[in-house]
Design a protein around this motif. Sequence first.
Motif, PDB file in Angstrom:
ATOM      1  N   CYS A   1       0.831  -1.193   0.000  1.00 15.29           N
ATOM      2  CA  CYS A   1       0.000   0.000   0.000  1.00 15.29           C
ATOM      3  C   CYS A   1       0.868   1.246   0.000  1.00 15.29           C
ATOM      4  O   CYS A   1       2.093   1.157   0.102  1.00 15.29           O
ATOM      5  CB  CYS A   1      -1.007  -0.042   1.158  1.00 15.29           C
TER       6      CYS A   1
ATOM      7  N   ASN B   1       0.396   4.051   1.972  1.00 15.31           N
ATOM      8  CA  ASN B   1       0.257   4.864   3.187  1.00 15.31           C
ATOM      9  C   ASN B   1       1.462   4.724   4.106  1.00 15.31           C
ATOM     10  O   ASN B   1       2.383   3.984   3.829  1.00 15.31           O
ATOM     11  CB  ASN B   1      -0.993   4.429   3.951  1.00 15.31           C
TER      12      ASN B   1
ATOM     13  N   CYS C   1       2.690   2.829   6.549  1.00 12.60           N
ATOM     14  CA  CYS C   1       2.203   1.481   6.838  1.00 12.60           C
ATOM     15  C   CYS C   1       3.321   0.482   6.580  1.00 12.60           C
ATOM     16  O   CYS C   1       4.134   0.672   5.682  1.00 12.60           O
ATOM     17  CB  CYS C   1       1.033   1.205   5.887  1.00 12.60           C
TER      18      CYS C   1
ATOM     19  N   MET D   1       3.001  -2.194   5.158  1.00 12.55           N
ATOM     20  CA  MET D   1       2.769  -2.820   3.860  1.00 12.55           C
ATOM     21  C   MET D   1       3.255  -1.942   2.704  1.00 12.55           C
ATOM     22  O   MET D   1       3.148  -2.317   1.556  1.00 12.55           O
ATOM     23  CB  MET D   1       1.279  -3.163   3.667  1.00 12.55           C
TER      24      MET D   1
ATOM     25  N   CYS E   1      -1.693   0.554   8.332  1.00  8.37           N
ATOM     26  CA  CYS E   1      -2.575   1.717   8.230  1.00  8.37           C
ATOM     27  C   CYS E   1      -4.018   1.253   8.481  1.00  8.37           C
ATOM     28  O   CYS E   1      -4.281   0.047   8.586  1.00  8.37           O
ATOM     29  CB  CYS E   1      -2.445   2.369   6.853  1.00  8.37           C
TER      30      CYS E   1
ATOM     31  N   CYS F   1      -5.320  -1.285   5.814  1.00  5.81           N
ATOM     32  CA  CYS F   1      -4.745  -2.629   5.932  1.00  5.81           C
ATOM     33  C   CYS F   1      -5.233  -3.322   7.202  1.00  5.81           C
ATOM     34  O   CYS F   1      -5.505  -4.518   7.193  1.00  5.81           O
ATOM     35  CB  CYS F   1      -3.215  -2.567   5.904  1.00  5.81           C
TER      36      CYS F   1
END
Length: 233
Positions: free
Chosen positions: A191, A193, A195, A197, A214, A217
Amino acid sequence: MEFIAFTYVGNFVEREVIDKVVFNVFDEANRFFEGKRFPLRFLYIGRLKLEPGYLINLTTPEGKIMVYPMEALVELLYSRLLREIEGQPEIRMNKIFALTTFPLVSRNRYFDFYEKFLGVHETLLGLRMMMLSMKPFEPEGLSRLITIIKTGEDVDVEARRKLRLKLHLFKDRLLKGVLHEVGHSFGLEHCRNQCVMNSPASMVEWDLRVPDYCDDCTAKLRAVLGRDTTQLL
Ligand SMILES: [Zn+2]
Ligand SMILES: [Zn+2]
């Protein structure tokens, strides 16, 4: 509650690194899942050892390094996980996570920074093996510092303080890596953001990430964890 078997595969690992990094990553990840109220926990199943004969010396653009052959590791993890499941059929578990001290290679192909930085996943007969090499996360100068402190007779306070900071940084980086891979194992993609991920282009960038998912997620993960994910693979 769902469990992920947790192990580390190490040759020549320093005691400090095991205690202050590997076990802290394990503890903090579990505290994180608990804090998030995710019905998910790591289950420590002890250390695994690939016999030294499996270690490969490889010449790479970054110099000569020692690596683990991924295929051998996958087999080792698979049989270990299977044994664990057979021993505890009452718990829900179909995944195993391994931190490895050396980078991984597959059929002599050397993983570049991006690939070795992130983990490798393999699915075999409904079981998922996740492997994450610790090496790329290791702060510069850590092993030299450990050697100095181990062999020095009169080590100053400053050196010990530096060691503590480096071990802490190592643990932070790895924890984020672990959460990243766990996210993938439940279907999360990368992702954009702030985050875990959000996959980084460099370690500097990785150090700026907070050790958390985030909101998007988190919501996705929560939705998947609410279902019986042992049937998803
Ligand atoms: Zn990723
Ligand atoms: Zn995210």
